[in-house]
Design a protein around this motif. Structure first.
Motif, PDB file in Angstrom:
ATOM      1  N   PRO A 177      52.694  45.699  27.321  1.00 43.38           N
ATOM      2  CA  PRO A 177      53.661  44.987  28.157  1.00 43.38           C
ATOM      3  C   PRO A 177      54.338  43.849  27.417  1.00 43.38           C
ATOM      4  CG  PRO A 177      51.613  45.375  29.345  1.00 43.38           C
ATOM      5  CD  PRO A 177      51.360  45.754  27.915  1.00 43.38           C
ATOM      6  N   ARG A 178      55.594  43.602  27.762  1.00 51.13           N
ATOM      7  CA  ARG A 178      56.370  42.557  27.100  1.00 51.13           C
ATOM      8  C   ARG A 178      56.281  41.208  27.804  1.00 51.13           C
ATOM      9  NH1 ARG A 178      62.023  45.735  25.488  1.00 51.13           N
ATOM     10  NH2 ARG A 178      61.022  47.369  24.206  1.00 51.13           N
ATOM     11  N   THR A 179      55.914  41.210  29.081  1.00 51.69           N
ATOM     12  CA  THR A 179      55.831  39.947  29.806  1.00 51.69           C
ATOM     13  C   THR A 179      54.443  39.340  29.668  1.00 51.69           C
ATOM     14  OG1 THR A 179      55.089  40.968  31.886  1.00 51.69           O
ATOM     15  CG2 THR A 179      57.482  40.870  31.484  1.00 51.69           C
ATOM     16  N   ALA A 180      54.375  38.023  29.845  1.00 50.63           N
ATOM     17  CA  ALA A 180      53.083  37.337  29.756  1.00 50.63           C
ATOM     18  C   ALA A 180      52.129  37.829  30.840  1.00 50.63           C
ATOM     19  CB  ALA A 180      53.288  35.832  29.870  1.00 50.63           C
ATOM     20  N   LEU A 181      52.656  38.056  32.042  1.00 51.21           N
ATOM     21  CA  LEU A 181      51.817  38.559  33.128  1.00 51.21           C
ATOM     22  C   LEU A 181      51.283  39.947  32.805  1.00 51.21           C
ATOM     23  CD1 LEU A 181      50.629  38.397  35.971  1.00 51.21           C
ATOM     24  CD2 LEU A 181      52.813  39.268  36.849  1.00 51.21           C
ATOM     25  N   GLY A 182      52.139  40.810  32.312  1.00 45.62           N
ATOM     26  CA  GLY A 182      51.710  42.159  31.961  1.00 45.62           C
ATOM     27  C   GLY A 182      50.641  42.150  30.882  1.00 45.62           C
ATOM     28  N   ARG A 183      50.813  41.304  29.887  1.00 47.23           N
ATOM     29  CA  ARG A 183      49.811  41.231  28.815  1.00 47.23           C
ATOM     30  C   ARG A 183      48.487  40.687  29.340  1.00 47.23           C
ATOM     31  NH1 ARG A 183      54.463  39.526  25.925  1.00 47.23           N
ATOM     32  NH2 ARG A 183      53.892  37.327  26.179  1.00 47.23           N
ATOM     33  N   ALA A 184      48.553  39.710  30.252  1.00 46.25           N
ATOM     34  CA  ALA A 184      47.319  39.148  30.810  1.00 46.25           C
ATOM     35  C   ALA A 184      46.571  40.184  31.640  1.00 46.25           C
ATOM     36  CB  ALA A 184      47.655  37.926  31.659  1.00 46.25           C
ATOM     37  N   LEU A 185      47.299  40.963  32.447  1.00 48.08           N
ATOM     38  CA  LEU A 185      46.653  41.995  33.253  1.00 48.08           C
ATOM     39  C   LEU A 185      46.064  43.088  32.365  1.00 48.08           C
ATOM     40  CD1 LEU A 185      49.200  42.315  36.194  1.00 48.08           C
ATOM     41  CD2 LEU A 185      46.923  41.281  36.269  1.00 48.08           C
ATOM     42  N   ARG A 186      46.766  43.413  31.283  1.00 53.86           N
ATOM     43  CA  ARG A 186      46.253  44.421  30.353  1.00 53.86           C
ATOM     44  C   ARG A 186      44.957  43.943  29.696  1.00 53.86           C
ATOM     45  NH1 ARG A 186      46.871  45.929  24.765  1.00 53.86           N
ATOM     46  NH2 ARG A 186      46.856  48.197  24.543  1.00 53.86           N
ATOM     47  N   ARG A 187      44.949  42.689  29.241  1.00 55.79           N
ATOM     48  CA  ARG A 187      43.725  42.148  28.644  1.00 55.79           C
ATOM     49  C   ARG A 187      42.578  42.156  29.643  1.00 55.79           C
ATOM     50  NH1 ARG A 187      47.357  38.365  26.380  1.00 55.79           N
ATOM     51  NH2 ARG A 187      46.845  36.869  28.028  1.00 55.79           N
ATOM     52  N   HIS A 188      42.877  41.778  30.877  1.00 55.24           N
ATOM     53  CA  HIS A 188      41.846  41.726  31.915  1.00 55.24           C
ATOM     54  C   HIS A 188      41.203  43.099  32.113  1.00 55.24           C
ATOM     55  CE1 HIS A 188      39.917  40.166  35.542  1.00 55.24           C
ATOM     56  NE2 HIS A 188      40.314  41.248  36.191  1.00 55.24           N
ATOM     57  N   ASP A 196      32.913  44.453  28.862  1.00 53.01           N
ATOM     58  CA  ASP A 196      31.923  44.239  29.912  1.00 53.01           C
ATOM     59  C   ASP A 196      32.273  45.088  31.133  1.00 53.01           C
ATOM     60  OD1 ASP A 196      30.027  43.334  31.651  1.00 53.01           O
ATOM     61  OD2 ASP A 196      30.380  41.205  31.287  1.00 53.01           O
ATOM     62  N   PRO A 197      31.776  46.334  31.206  1.00 57.17           N
ATOM     63  CA  PRO A 197      32.096  47.207  32.345  1.00 57.17           C
ATOM     64  C   PRO A 197      31.588  46.697  33.683  1.00 57.17           C
ATOM     65  CG  PRO A 197      31.214  48.479  30.503  1.00 57.17           C
ATOM     66  CD  PRO A 197      30.988  47.031  30.178  1.00 57.17           C
ATOM     67  N   GLY A 198      30.700  45.729  33.676  1.00 56.95           N
ATOM     68  CA  GLY A 198      30.188  45.157  34.912  1.00 56.95           C
ATOM     69  C   GLY A 198      30.991  43.984  35.412  1.00 56.95           C
ATOM     70  N   ARG A 199      32.163  43.766  34.825  1.00 55.83           N
ATOM     71  CA  ARG A 199      33.033  42.655  35.220  1.00 55.83           C
ATOM     72  C   ARG A 199      34.481  43.153  35.300  1.00 55.83           C
ATOM     73  NH1 ARG A 199      30.446  37.519  36.346  1.00 55.83           N
ATOM     74  NH2 ARG A 199      28.366  37.719  35.454  1.00 55.83           N
ATOM     75  N   ASN A 200      35.338  42.280  35.808  1.00 50.27           N
ATOM     76  CA  ASN A 200      36.782  42.541  35.855  1.00 50.27           C
ATOM     77  C   ASN A 200      37.107  43.851  36.584  1.00 50.27           C
ATOM     78  OD1 ASN A 200      36.785  40.249  34.319  1.00 50.27           O
ATOM     79  ND2 ASN A 200      37.982  41.081  32.628  1.00 50.27           N
ATOM     80  N   PHE A 201      36.712  43.899  37.845  1.00 50.18           N
ATOM     81  CA  PHE A 201      36.948  45.102  38.643  1.00 50.18           C
ATOM     82  C   PHE A 201      38.367  45.170  39.194  1.00 50.18           C
ATOM     83  CE2 PHE A 201      32.323  44.387  38.962  1.00 50.18           C
ATOM     84  CZ  PHE A 201      31.886  45.594  38.443  1.00 50.18           C
ATOM     85  N   ARG A 213      33.292  35.928  41.546  1.00 47.33           N
ATOM     86  CA  ARG A 213      32.623  35.539  40.306  1.00 47.33           C
ATOM     87  C   ARG A 213      32.243  36.729  39.431  1.00 47.33           C
ATOM     88  NH1 ARG A 213      28.674  30.525  42.338  1.00 47.33           N
ATOM     89  NH2 ARG A 213      30.358  29.303  43.288  1.00 47.33           N
ATOM     90  N   THR A 214      33.155  37.679  39.331  1.00 47.79           N
ATOM     91  CA  THR A 214      32.959  38.795  38.397  1.00 47.79           C
ATOM     92  C   THR A 214      34.015  38.764  37.301  1.00 47.79           C
ATOM     93  OG1 THR A 214      34.235  40.236  39.884  1.00 47.79           O
ATOM     94  CG2 THR A 214      31.831  40.324  40.057  1.00 47.79           C
ATOM     95  N   TYR A 215      34.688  37.641  37.165  1.00 48.93           N
ATOM     96  CA  TYR A 215      35.709  37.512  36.125  1.00 48.93           C
ATOM     97  C   TYR A 215      35.038  37.263  34.770  1.00 48.93           C
ATOM     98  CZ  TYR A 215      39.653  35.735  33.427  1.00 48.93           C
ATOM     99  OH  TYR A 215      40.616  35.548  32.464  1.00 48.93           O
ATOM    100  N   SER A 216      35.546  37.945  33.745  1.00 51.84           N
ATOM    101  CA  SER A 216      35.039  37.749  32.389  1.00 51.84           C
ATOM    102  C   SER A 216      36.196  37.599  31.413  1.00 51.84           C
ATOM    103  CB  SER A 216      34.168  38.939  31.952  1.00 51.84           C
ATOM    104  OG  SER A 216      33.799  38.819  30.589  1.00 51.84           O
ATOM    105  N   SER A 217      36.080  36.653  30.505  1.00 50.35           N
ATOM    106  CA  SER A 217      37.063  36.489  29.433  1.00 50.35           C
ATOM    107  C   SER A 217      36.481  36.908  28.085  1.00 50.35           C
ATOM    108  CB  SER A 217      37.519  35.025  29.357  1.00 50.35           C
ATOM    109  OG  SER A 217      36.409  34.168  29.130  1.00 50.35           O
ATOM    110  N   ARG A 218      35.368  37.639  28.142  1.00 52.33           N
ATOM    111  CA  ARG A 218      34.708  38.099  26.916  1.00 52.33           C
ATOM    112  C   ARG A 218      35.634  39.016  26.126  1.00 52.33           C
ATOM    113  NH1 ARG A 218      29.331  41.947  26.934  1.00 52.33           N
ATOM    114  NH2 ARG A 218      29.205  42.314  24.674  1.00 52.33           N
ATOM    115  N   GLN A 219      35.780  38.740  24.851  1.00 48.94           N
ATOM    116  CA  GLN A 219      36.677  39.510  23.999  1.00 48.94           C
ATOM    117  C   GLN A 219      36.055  40.849  23.610  1.00 48.94           C
ATOM    118  OE1 GLN A 219      39.919  38.102  22.779  1.00 48.94           O
ATOM    119  NE2 GLN A 219      39.386  36.973  24.625  1.00 48.94           N
TER     120      GLN A 219
END
Length: 225
Positions: A177-188, A196-201, A213-219
């Motif tokens: 994605p070219r937009t910041a929102l699109g890139r953030a959703l893709r990373r998520h 982490d398959p147990g997070r970011n549902f 509280r299932t959000y993860s920013s783990r790379q």
């Protein structure tokens, strides 16, 4: 001779064997010997839009009272928000059940685990018409019970939210994605697959991951954008 009269050996091996690492270039195995049954497990990426955009237009044009637009628009927005909630819990509770028996392992692989093994398979990336249609009918029934006067715009908003989900999901696996929102959703979403398959549902939104509280920013190794 096949080991099962309905499902393929390839499916049994994938579902019952060691869990394969996710491979974006892999294809999911054939599930059923029957060509018709196998076809019903696959869908073209454009099919949800061809099916539901006309339905959304009909719901908004024919069964929505636009004499007072504010309540109608609020119902559309509420329906879209409701979709993000349904999406989150469907993914978390149903798609990620931990199977304990062989039949459940096969079922869970058919339902969702195949997507974690072959996340880039374009023929099994969007919901089939019978999967999404069944869910739409169920939600229409719920809306008819809790808000019968506004069930049409509620369902229209839910379907628009669903189409946004399919777009975000497809873009996460097949586009940059070219937009910041699109890139953030893709990373998520890619963190859910590769870190982490147990997070970011949540897929179309991280809202409920933050709330529950299932959000993860783990790379992860695919977290490059």
């Amino acid at each position: 001779m096949p080991r099962h009269p309905v499902i393929t050996d390839a499916l049994l091996d994938a579902a019952l064997g060691p869990e394969a690492k996710p491979d974006p270039r892999a294809s999911s195995p054939r599930f059923f010997h029957s060509p018709l049954a196998e076809r019903l497990t696959r869908a073209h990426a454009a099919s949800p839009y061809a099916l539901y955009l006309p339905l959304v237009a009909l719901l908004l044009a024919l069964w929505t009272d636009w004499s007072a637009p504010a309540p109608a628009l609020a119902s559309v927005a509420a329906g879209a928000l409701a979709w993000t909630f349904v999406e989150y819990w469907l993914h978390r509770l149903f798609f990620h059940l931990r199977p304990t028996t062989d039949p459940r392992k096969v079922t869970s692989f058919v339902v969702h685990r195949h997507h974690h093994v072959a996340p880039g398979d374009p023929t099994r990336l969007v919901a089939t018409w019978w999967q999404s249609g069944g869910l739409a009918l169920a939600l229409l029934g719920v809306y008819g019970l809790v808000a019968p006067a506004t069930r049409a715009p509620l369902l229209a908003g839910t379907l628009l939210g669903y189409l946004a989900y399919e777009l975000v999901h497809y873009s996460a696996h097949h586009r940059r994605p070219r937009t910041a929102l699109g890139r953030a959703l893709r990373r998520h979403h890619l963190r859910h697959h590769f870190a982490d398959p147990g997070r970011n549902f949540g897929i179309s939104s991280p809202l409920w991951d933050l709330v529950f509280r299932t959000y993860s920013s783990r790379q992860g190794p695919e977290d490059r954008s």
